[in-house]
Design a protein around this motif. Structure first.
Motif, PDB file in Angstrom:
ATOM      1  N   THR A  59       0.842  -0.960   0.092  1.00  0.00           N
ATOM      2  CA  THR A  59       0.113   0.115   0.079  1.00  0.00           C
ATOM      3  C   THR A  59       0.795   1.211  -0.055  1.00  0.00           C
ATOM      4  O   THR A  59       0.743   2.079  -0.606  1.00  0.00           O
ATOM      5  CB  THR A  59      -0.928  -0.042   1.205  1.00  0.00           C
ATOM      6  OG1 THR A  59      -1.785  -1.072   1.193  1.00  0.00           O
ATOM      7  CG2 THR A  59      -1.703   1.237   1.245  1.00  0.00           C
ATOM      8  N   LEU A  60       1.845   1.145   0.714  1.00  0.00           N
ATOM      9  CA  LEU A  60       2.645   2.399   0.902  1.00  0.00           C
ATOM     10  C   LEU A  60       3.734   2.660  -0.355  1.00  0.00           C
ATOM     11  O   LEU A  60       3.880   3.941  -0.598  1.00  0.00           O
ATOM     12  CB  LEU A  60       3.647   2.604   2.421  1.00  0.00           C
ATOM     13  CG  LEU A  60       2.625   2.410   3.518  1.00  0.00           C
ATOM     14  CD1 LEU A  60       3.787   2.333   4.748  1.00  0.00           C
ATOM     15  CD2 LEU A  60       2.035   3.681   3.549  1.00  0.00           C
ATOM     16  N   ALA A  61       3.858   1.636  -0.878  1.00  0.00           N
ATOM     17  CA  ALA A  61       4.771   1.586  -2.194  1.00  0.00           C
ATOM     18  C   ALA A  61       4.026   2.147  -3.102  1.00  0.00           C
ATOM     19  O   ALA A  61       4.599   2.962  -4.152  1.00  0.00           O
ATOM     20  CB  ALA A  61       5.259   0.269  -2.555  1.00  0.00           C
ATOM     21  N   ALA A  62       2.693   1.984  -3.230  1.00  0.00           N
ATOM     22  CA  ALA A  62       1.760   2.637  -4.432  1.00  0.00           C
ATOM     23  C   ALA A  62       1.268   3.961  -4.010  1.00  0.00           C
ATOM     24  O   ALA A  62       0.687   4.499  -5.069  1.00  0.00           O
ATOM     25  CB  ALA A  62       0.596   1.681  -4.499  1.00  0.00           C
ATOM     26  N   THR A  63       1.538   4.486  -2.928  1.00  0.00           N
ATOM     27  CA  THR A  63       0.741   5.637  -2.466  1.00  0.00           C
ATOM     28  C   THR A  63       1.711   6.737  -2.014  1.00  0.00           C
ATOM     29  O   THR A  63       2.020   7.701  -2.711  1.00  0.00           O
ATOM     30  CB  THR A  63      -0.509   5.437  -1.361  1.00  0.00           C
ATOM     31  OG1 THR A  63       0.447   4.737  -0.261  1.00  0.00           O
ATOM     32  CG2 THR A  63      -1.397   4.652  -2.049  1.00  0.00           C
TER      33      THR A  63
END
Length: 277
Positions: A108-112
């Protein structure tokens, strides 16, 4: 109990154990694992035989973990995450490109959040490995990562020996399509409606299970979907299949509505940038 040390332990058994540890009910756990109760019970027993100890006290209601089960719980969660992280790490290590910075992050954090953080610093020539929280922090401790971006739910022991920096705050919010949101309600300690859940052993799944337990709440009906991925559950929620706890970071452009449940069903957390000490 007869020891079964020469049997081959199956990853399936780990997920079975985690499902029962979270639900404390054989019937509900079997439903979550999409099998019959008899088949499910046999698999749990095989794991106990392999370990050589009873993991659950079946005489209590709800089912309780034995001391051996409590000891195995944390190890089972880490084992599950390490197995799935291993493939990602091996693929990254086999790359022929040389990288000056090794970044680990949850999916999630890699994509946001991560792309804007990278852009603000003008970083180039880096590798990005997506892993679980445990995998990210473990890579730092092993010297395989330079920094990691992870959600943090307050477990300070998990950060021992590392240097965390808080970047932001977020929360898991129970949301659904506008058509379904009002049908997901809490009544008599039962969370009713079409629910989708995180797979046993995931960090998000453990947090939601703890949140429900702390308020004496249970999910009334078997989940319509189970996944380890917040992005996958988000897609199912957008399609109108059910409600799920989704990180607020992912909800920016999603046509989803907060379900009609008390505010304490939110699960807040911090987003940390972590480096080795």
């Amino acid at each position: 109990m007869i020891s079964c040390i020469f049997c081959i332990m199956e990853l399936l058994w780990i997920d079975d154990f985690l499902a029962l540890a979270e639900t404390r009910n054989f019937t509900r756990a079997a439903e979550i694992r999409f099998t019959t109760q008899s088949a499910y019970s046999r698999r749990v027993q095989r794991l106990e035989e392999w370990l050589g100890a009873a993991l659950f006290d079946r005489e209590t209601r709800p089912v309780a973990l034995t001391p051996a089960g409590e000891e195995f719980l944390g190890r089972a969660r880490r084992l599950r995450e390490e197995i799935f992280d291993a493939r990602r790490a091996v693929l990254s290590a086999s790359s022929v490109f040389k990288k000056s910075l090794r970044v680990y992050a949850t999916n999630t954090l890699a994509a946001t959040l991560l792309p804007s953080w990278i852009a603000e610093r003008g970083l180039e020539n880096y590798s990005l490995i997506v892993a679980s929280i445990t995998g990210c922090l473990g890579a730092l401790r092993r010297g395989q990562a330079d920094l990691a971006l992870v959600p943090h739910f307050g477990d300070e022991e998990a950060l021992a020996g590392l240097k965390p920096e808080e970047l932001a705050e977020d929360r898991l919010i129970l949301v659904a399509s506008p058509k379904l949101a009002s049908s997901v309600t809490l009544s008599g300690g039962k969370l009713k409606g079409r629910l989708m859940v995180y797979a046993p052993g995931t960090s998000y799944g453990a947090q939601i299970a703890a949140l429900l337990a702390s308020h004496g709440a249970t999910i009334e009906a078997p989940p319509v979907c189970e996944s380890a991925s917040a992005e996958a559950l988000l897609a199912q929620a957008i399609a109108g299949f059910g409600a799920a706890w989704i990180p607020r970071l992912l909800l920016k452009d999603a046509a989803l509505t907060r379900c009609d449940v008390p505010a304490f069903f939110d699960a807040p957390y911090k987003i940390l940038l972590v480096r080795a000490a």
